[in-house]
Design an enzyme around this catalytic site. Sequence first.
Site, PDB file in Angstrom:
ATOM      1  N   LYS A  93       0.838  -1.178   0.000  1.00 19.35           N
ATOM      2  CA  LYS A  93       0.000   0.000   0.000  1.00 19.35           C
ATOM      3  C   LYS A  93       0.886   1.246   0.000  1.00 19.35           C
ATOM      4  O   LYS A  93       2.041   1.135   0.407  1.00 19.35           O
ATOM      5  CB  LYS A  93      -0.951  -0.013   1.202  1.00 19.35           C
ATOM      6  CG  LYS A  93      -0.230  -0.331   2.515  1.00 19.35           C
ATOM      7  CD  LYS A  93      -0.407   0.634   3.625  1.00 19.35           C
ATOM      8  CE  LYS A  93       0.165   1.966   3.465  1.00 19.35           C
ATOM      9  NZ  LYS A  93       0.903   2.531   4.575  1.00 19.35           N
ATOM     10  N   LYS A 146      -0.985  -8.963  11.508  1.00 18.08           N
ATOM     11  CA  LYS A 146      -0.755  -8.803  12.950  1.00 18.08           C
ATOM     12  C   LYS A 146      -1.558  -9.851  13.724  1.00 18.08           C
ATOM     13  O   LYS A 146      -2.739 -10.067  13.443  1.00 18.08           O
ATOM     14  CB  LYS A 146      -1.171  -7.392  13.411  1.00 18.08           C
ATOM     15  CG  LYS A 146      -0.170  -6.334  12.960  1.00 18.08           C
ATOM     16  CD  LYS A 146      -0.389  -5.017  13.665  1.00 18.08           C
ATOM     17  CE  LYS A 146       0.488  -3.954  13.069  1.00 18.08           C
ATOM     18  NZ  LYS A 146       1.755  -3.747  13.747  1.00 18.08           N
ATOM     19  N   GLU A 161       0.449   7.259  17.082  1.00 18.32           N
ATOM     20  CA  GLU A 161       1.898   7.074  17.110  1.00 18.32           C
ATOM     21  C   GLU A 161       2.525   8.280  17.781  1.00 18.32           C
ATOM     22  O   GLU A 161       2.137   9.411  17.507  1.00 18.32           O
ATOM     23  CB  GLU A 161       2.437   6.983  15.664  1.00 18.32           C
ATOM     24  CG  GLU A 161       2.516   5.576  15.165  1.00 18.32           C
ATOM     25  CD  GLU A 161       3.126   5.463  13.759  1.00 18.32           C
ATOM     26  OE1 GLU A 161       3.172   4.345  13.255  1.00 18.32           O
ATOM     27  OE2 GLU A 161       3.542   6.481  13.193  1.00 18.32           O
ATOM     28  N   HIS A 191      -4.972   0.318   7.018  1.00 19.13           N
ATOM     29  CA  HIS A 191      -4.896  -0.293   8.347  1.00 19.13           C
ATOM     30  C   HIS A 191      -6.195  -0.086   9.135  1.00 19.13           C
ATOM     31  O   HIS A 191      -6.697  -1.005   9.775  1.00 19.13           O
ATOM     32  CB  HIS A 191      -3.728   0.284   9.150  1.00 19.13           C
ATOM     33  CG  HIS A 191      -2.402   0.184   8.444  1.00 19.13           C
ATOM     34  ND1 HIS A 191      -2.144  -0.755   7.489  1.00 19.13           N
ATOM     35  CD2 HIS A 191      -1.255   0.906   8.583  1.00 19.13           C
ATOM     36  CE1 HIS A 191      -0.896  -0.606   7.045  1.00 19.13           C
ATOM     37  NE2 HIS A 191      -0.345   0.398   7.695  1.00 19.13           N
ATOM     38  N   LYS A 236      -0.207  11.043  13.948  1.00 19.58           N
ATOM     39  CA  LYS A 236       1.220  10.999  14.261  1.00 19.58           C
ATOM     40  C   LYS A 236       1.507  12.071  15.296  1.00 19.58           C
ATOM     41  O   LYS A 236       0.802  13.081  15.375  1.00 19.58           O
ATOM     42  CB  LYS A 236       2.029  11.323  13.012  1.00 19.58           C
ATOM     43  CG  LYS A 236       1.723  10.409  11.834  1.00 19.58           C
ATOM     44  CD  LYS A 236       2.931   9.606  11.460  1.00 19.58           C
ATOM     45  CE  LYS A 236       2.613   8.600  10.377  1.00 19.58           C
ATOM     46  NZ  LYS A 236       3.468   7.431  10.413  1.00 19.58           N
TER      47      LYS A 236
HETATM   48  C1  BG6 Z   1       2.788   2.022   7.671  1.00 19.40           C
HETATM   49  C2  BG6 Z   1       2.564   3.500   7.546  1.00 19.40           C
HETATM   50  O1  BG6 Z   1       2.010   1.334   6.739  1.00 19.40           O
HETATM   51  O2  BG6 Z   1       2.443   1.599   8.970  1.00 19.40           O
HETATM   52  C3  BG6 Z   1       3.376   4.255   8.592  1.00 19.40           C
HETATM   53  O3  BG6 Z   1       2.941   3.918   6.251  1.00 19.40           O
HETATM   54  C4  BG6 Z   1       3.085   3.694   9.964  1.00 19.40           C
HETATM   55  O4  BG6 Z   1       3.087   5.628   8.548  1.00 19.40           O
HETATM   56  C5  BG6 Z   1       3.225   2.190   9.987  1.00 19.40           C
HETATM   57  O5  BG6 Z   1       3.989   4.279  10.887  1.00 19.40           O
HETATM   58  C6  BG6 Z   1       2.773   1.610  11.318  1.00 19.40           C
HETATM   59  O6  BG6 Z   1       3.000   0.230  11.347  1.00 19.40           O
HETATM   60  P1  BG6 Z   1       3.101  -0.506  12.757  1.00 19.40           P
HETATM   61  O7  BG6 Z   1       3.205  -1.938  12.400  1.00 19.40           O
HETATM   62  O8  BG6 Z   1       4.301   0.047  13.433  1.00 19.40           O
HETATM   63  O9  BG6 Z   1       1.839  -0.173  13.496  1.00 19.40           O
END
Ligand code: BG6
Length: 478
Positions: free
Chosen positions: A150, A184, A218, A242, A332
């Site tokens: 993606k 996951k 995040e 996601h 973020k």
């Molecule tokens: C990615 C995004 O697909 O997923 C990022 O492009 C993001 O921006 C990341 O930080 C998060 O993945 P995870 O597995 O750390 O939750």
Amino acid sequence: MNSPFIMVVFGATGDLMRNKLLPALFSLFKKKQLGIEFFVIGFARRPFTNDSFRKMLRESIKNKNSVLVKKFLDNFYYQQGLFDDKKGYNQLIKKLNTFDNKLGACITRLFYLATPPDNYEIILDFLRSTKLSEGCGQGSSKWTRIIIEKPFGKDLDTARLLDKKLGNIFDEKQIFRVDHYLGKETVQNMVAFRFANKVFEPVWNENYIDHIQITWAEERGVGVHGKFFDGVGLLRDVGQNHLMQLIAGVAMEEPKSFTKEFLRDERAKVIKAIRPIAKIDVSKFVVRGQYNSYIKEKNVPQHSNTETFVAMKFFIDTPRFKNVPFYVRAGKNLQRNVVEISIVFVQSSNILFKEYGFPKIGNVLTIRIQPDEGISIRILAKKPGTKLALKTVNMHFTYQEAFQTKGADAYEKILVDIFAGDQMLFNRSDELSSSWEFITNILEGWSDHKSKVLMYAPGTWGPKEANDLIEKDGRKWL
Ligand code: BG6
């Protein structure tokens, strides 16, 4: 995985390779899950040799056992090439043929597009024109797979075009559209939890659920990814993919069986059932934020209007959830790293217990995707003592406590499934179309009404309007 394979990674010197694919491959190697013969060919612009490529990869592997790491990296090769120049592809063909000749067989070829998405089209064009997409010849196209990360496109139209192109070159069963959230452990557990524990089924509907909230947060900002992120924005970066997986996991119906198409059918149906937010209503139901130091990030233009935060309210038109509002916030540079889904149940016994400290929010079931992967349920208990008084307490399960592990890494699961040809945890094209339809409406609503981003301070929970969105309905973010 016993049959040999060759994985060609386009963009093999980038972040995805170093931070996700390489550690996952190494972990599978240590667990002897890669089979005896495998080859990884990095395809990228920089002038590496096999040795200097391996050396660069070595720096990303933390393991100190140099013999083991060397044995692993001996399977890696490099092909220098520009994505838009036939030369590199022709040399790649030669390289691939030497592996086939070495083993005396037509080895399964996996083409992994680990590049920025602007390169997908051109790489696909060359895979086709050089006939790389057809495998090693002898009508062996089934021995190739294409893996694509993606974001798939920038909106509904571009996603459809990309999909059309993929469909013209490959059969659906050869196409692996990666959304690593599907890999996951805790996202997969949502399906197991809901449908293996039938005790929840009778209350998993609008009669018992007041609302559902999802937080994807995040702590870090965009960091060194400013250039990529600014052209994408949070809604496309995590909203279109996601978050959709989290919504699908909590809202889908029971699949007829745990097989690829039945599961993908149910995911697709529920994503299609998300009620579109009319463009004119976008500012009412969607909050668009940006942390106030974002424009100082490397490679971010000074007047960027790109969102780093989104909060929204929407409904899902299925009999189960018709009147249940979903509140989702994602961003973020927020206060904490957390991804969780909370199912907030209707408060029903408040009359009986009114005088004994019955809180406004009663039972809440929280599915924690990360960190502290697990599930907890908020219940009310009688406080110890002679008087009747209530207190909210949590019952919980965590993967760490129950299984002494957080579970397999998402990319390990994704890779194992690619090698095995199992597409259950990969997006089908109709799922993507539906999620793009929903997201594109919002994007167009923003652009038609010249929506501005609302600023928020790093380390908070986004702009205050995100609180207003839920509080005006008499509810609160948990
Ligand atoms: C990615 C995004 O697909 O997923 C990022 O492009 C993001 O921006 C990341 O930080 C998060 O993945 P995870 O597995 O750390 O939750």
